[in-house]
Design an enzyme around this catalytic site. Structure first.
Site, PDB file in Angstrom:
ATOM      1  CB  SER A  33      -0.897   0.026   1.241  1.00  0.00           C
ATOM      2  OG  SER A  33      -1.822  -1.023   1.205  1.00  0.00           O
ATOM      3  NE  ARG A  37      -2.520   4.639   0.305  1.00  0.00           N
ATOM      4  CZ  ARG A  37      -3.111   3.470   0.026  1.00  0.00           C
ATOM      5  NH1 ARG A  37      -2.403   2.461  -0.476  1.00  0.00           N
ATOM      6  NH2 ARG A  37      -4.409   3.305   0.248  1.00  0.00           N
ATOM      7  N   GLY A 105      -5.725  -4.034  -7.795  1.00  0.00           N
ATOM      8  CA  GLY A 105      -6.886  -3.195  -7.498  1.00  0.00           C
ATOM      9  C   GLY A 105      -6.476  -1.851  -6.930  1.00  0.00           C
ATOM     10  CD  GLN A 180      -8.063  -1.138  -3.367  1.00  0.00           C
ATOM     11  OE1 GLN A 180      -9.035  -1.321  -4.098  1.00  0.00           O
ATOM     12  NE2 GLN A 180      -7.107  -2.039  -3.216  1.00  0.00           N
ATOM     13  CG  ASP A 331      -5.359  -7.168   2.037  1.00  0.00           C
ATOM     14  OD1 ASP A 331      -6.452  -7.307   1.446  1.00  0.00           O
ATOM     15  OD2 ASP A 331      -4.628  -6.180   1.880  1.00  0.00           O
ATOM     16  CE  LYS A 358     -10.470  -6.889   0.063  1.00  0.00           C
ATOM     17  NZ  LYS A 358     -10.108  -5.469  -0.052  1.00  0.00           N
ATOM     18  NE  ARG A 406      -3.241  -9.750   0.463  1.00  0.00           N
ATOM     19  CZ  ARG A 406      -2.090  -9.094   0.511  1.00  0.00           C
ATOM     20  NH1 ARG A 406      -1.020  -9.678   1.008  1.00  0.00           N
ATOM     21  NH2 ARG A 406      -2.005  -7.858   0.094  1.00  0.00           N
TER      22      ARG A 406
HETATM   23  C1  S3P Z   1      -5.600  -1.363   0.023  1.00  0.00           C
HETATM   24  C2  S3P Z   1      -6.850  -1.404   0.567  1.00  0.00           C
HETATM   25  C3  S3P Z   1      -7.612  -2.654   0.751  1.00  0.00           C
HETATM   26  C4  S3P Z   1      -6.729  -3.887   0.661  1.00  0.00           C
HETATM   27  C5  S3P Z   1      -5.771  -3.813  -0.481  1.00  0.00           C
HETATM   28  C6  S3P Z   1      -4.881  -2.594  -0.363  1.00  0.00           C
HETATM   29  C7  S3P Z   1      -4.933  -0.053  -0.153  1.00  0.00           C
HETATM   30  O1  S3P Z   1      -8.606  -2.756  -0.259  1.00  0.00           O
HETATM   31  O2  S3P Z   1      -7.518  -5.047   0.550  1.00  0.00           O
HETATM   32  O3  S3P Z   1      -4.955  -4.967  -0.542  1.00  0.00           O
HETATM   33  O4  S3P Z   1      -3.710  -0.023  -0.402  1.00  0.00           O
HETATM   34  O5  S3P Z   1      -5.618   0.962  -0.035  1.00  0.00           O
HETATM   35  P1  S3P Z   1     -10.055  -2.077  -0.089  1.00  0.00           P
HETATM   36  O6  S3P Z   1      -9.909  -0.611  -0.149  1.00  0.00           O
HETATM   37  O7  S3P Z   1     -10.854  -2.616  -1.257  1.00  0.00           O
HETATM   38  O8  S3P Z   1     -10.574  -2.566   1.224  1.00  0.00           O
END
Ligand code: S3P
Length: 452
Positions: A33, A37, A105, A180, A331, A358, A406
């Site tokens: 994450s 960013r 995602g 997200q 996760d 997911k 995962r």
């Molecule tokens: C993430 C947020 C989560 C997580 C993903 C990473 C992020 O997803 O499951 O692996 O970096 O903001 P969601 O925002 O769909 O919960």
């Protein structure tokens, strides 16, 4: 690669119970994450951002490639050390080709936030998993800024987005607890006049807010009247390049952590793991199950709490994991379910609707995989119930990973504590988040071997 070619070149892998306990000290790769960013904000800042500890997994590399395609200068200096020469806020240029975000995602949703307030058209796609995931959750709020989207039925990729030329700031209440979606809206708010506010009823990971502040944006966090948080970003900040040190990913550490708990006699230290409170639900849950986890050398690095985790194997007992804890360990349910399968008694994991969207339908993938390994498991509504016998699970199954890193790692870890080896049909998805998972686990004493 076409989907049928992907299937043909699958790389199966099997895990067997090791002859000796797991032992040693390891570090896990950088937080996924935070890595996404760091590249994105570095690309939007003025000046050169030095990133250390960047995760060099496929997901993050997809973000780097996308930002390069829009004009940012991103170079790898050494292992984990990357430089980003930013284009300045609003300075990204129209990409000449479709942006392919692979399996990620986070890359897709956060980049759509950035693109929503850049006035050009971009085409975004990904692999079969990403193309099946819901994007409506970001399309809806980003359209309110004035962006236009053309997408497949159900809000799926591939899609085209034309960013707003005169964006309108928003106040948006998250309908699902999603970092997200929160991040997409905040990032859209950067290149928008006035203030953009996201209201989150339940706390989700706050890396975007922290890092925006680190780059000089003005971010305010206020309590909301119904117990949540209001996160407000001021538009048109001067984002200034700032060095980033990425801590180890707690979501990656989770796999060797649970492996060390369930292989009898194990004693493992995992150094430099990020322990942001919005990510720390797994440790709380495992401790409730009786896990012996000690936090050593607790410190703050790069604005994030970090510690070394010392883990010793021991018997675990079932626990009731409340729904409000889900965002802080969203996760980690595949690997928590593996721990539950090795525990004595019933573990109930509540409020897992988000697991269905997911990288795979994880609720179904966990339940199917555990059942195939002889574990008593049930899905009731959005709850997952695992009946642990306190003995080694039977194992002896081949689990479909469904392009989900995962699920792949969780079932390999289960194989380390099962009576018969557990195989996964394809280990390649692991490279999205943890490229060195197999050699690193084998160094601790695991036995992961190519099948066939
Ligand atoms: C993430 C947020 C989560 C997580 C993903 C990473 C992020 O997803 O499951 O692996 O970096 O903001 P969601 O925002 O769909 O919960």
């Amino acid at each position: 690669m076409p989907d049928d070619a992907v299937l043909r070149s699958a790389m199966p892998l099997a895990a067997a119970r090791p002859a000796a306990p797991l032992s040693g000290a390891i570090t896990v790769p950088g937080d996924k994450s935070i890595s996404h960013r760091a590249l994105m904000l570095g690309a939007l800042a003025v000046g050169r951002t030095e990133i250390r500890g960047l995760l060099e997994g496929e997901d993050v590399l997809a973000t780097a490639a996308a930002l390069r395609a829009m004009g940012a200068d991103i170079t790898r200096q050494a292992d984990g050390h990357w430089q980003v020469d930013g284009v300045g806020l609003g300075g990204l240029a129209e990409p000449a080709n479709v942006i392919d975000l692979g399996n990620s995602g986070t890359a897709a949703r956060l980049l759509l936030g950035i693109l929503a307030t850049h006035p050009f058209t971009a085409f975004v796609s990904g692999d079969a998993s990403l193309r099946s995931r819901p994007m409506r959750r970001v399309i809806d709020p980003l359209s309110r800024f004035g962006a236009h989207f053309l997408c497949r039925e159900g809000g799926r990729l591939p899609l085209a987005v034309t960013g707003a030329a005169d964006p309108v700031p928003q106040i948006y209440r998250l309908p699902v607890p999603s970092a997200q979606v929160k991040s997409a809206v905040l990032l859209a708010g950067l290149n928008t006049p006035g203030e953009t506010t996201v209201i989150e009823p339940q706390p989700t990971r706050d890396h975007t807010e922290r890092m925006l502040g680190h780059f000089g944006a003005r971010v305010r966090i206020d309590p909301d009247s119904d117990g949540g948080r209001r996160i407000t970003v001021e538009g048109y900040p001067e984002l200034i390049a700032a060095p980033i040190t990425v801590p180890g990913d707690p979501s990656s550490a989770a796999f060797p952590l649970v492996a060390a708990l369930i292989v009898p006699g194990s004693d493992v230290t995992i150094a430099n793991v990020g322990l942001n409170p919005t990510r720390a639900g797994l440790i709380a849950s495992l401790r409730e199950m009786g896990a012996d986890i000690t936090l050593q050398k607790q410190r703050t690095e790069g604005g994030e709490p970090v510690a070394d985790l010392h883990v010793r194997a021991g018997s675990l007992k079932g626990a009731d994991i409340p729904p409000e804890r889900a965002p802080s360990m969203i996760d980690e349910y595949p690997i928590l379910a593996v721990a539950a399968a090795c525990a004595k008694g019933r573990t109930v994991m509540r409020g897992l609707a988000e697991l269905r969207v997911k990288e795979s339908d994880r609720l179904a993938a966990i339940a199917t995989g555990l059942a195939a390994c002889g574990v008593r498991v049930d899905v009731q509504g959005d709850d997952l119930i695992v009946e642990g016998s306190g003995n080694f699970p039977a194992g002896g199954a081949r689990v479909a990973t469904q392009l989900d890193h995962r699920i792949a790692m969780a079932f390999l870890v289960l194989g380390l504590a099962a009576n018969q080896p557990v195989a996964i049909d394809d280990s390649r998805p692991i490279a999205t988040s943890f490229p060195d998972f197999v050699p690193l686990m084998n160094r601790l004493g695991a036995q992961f071997t190519q099948e066939g």
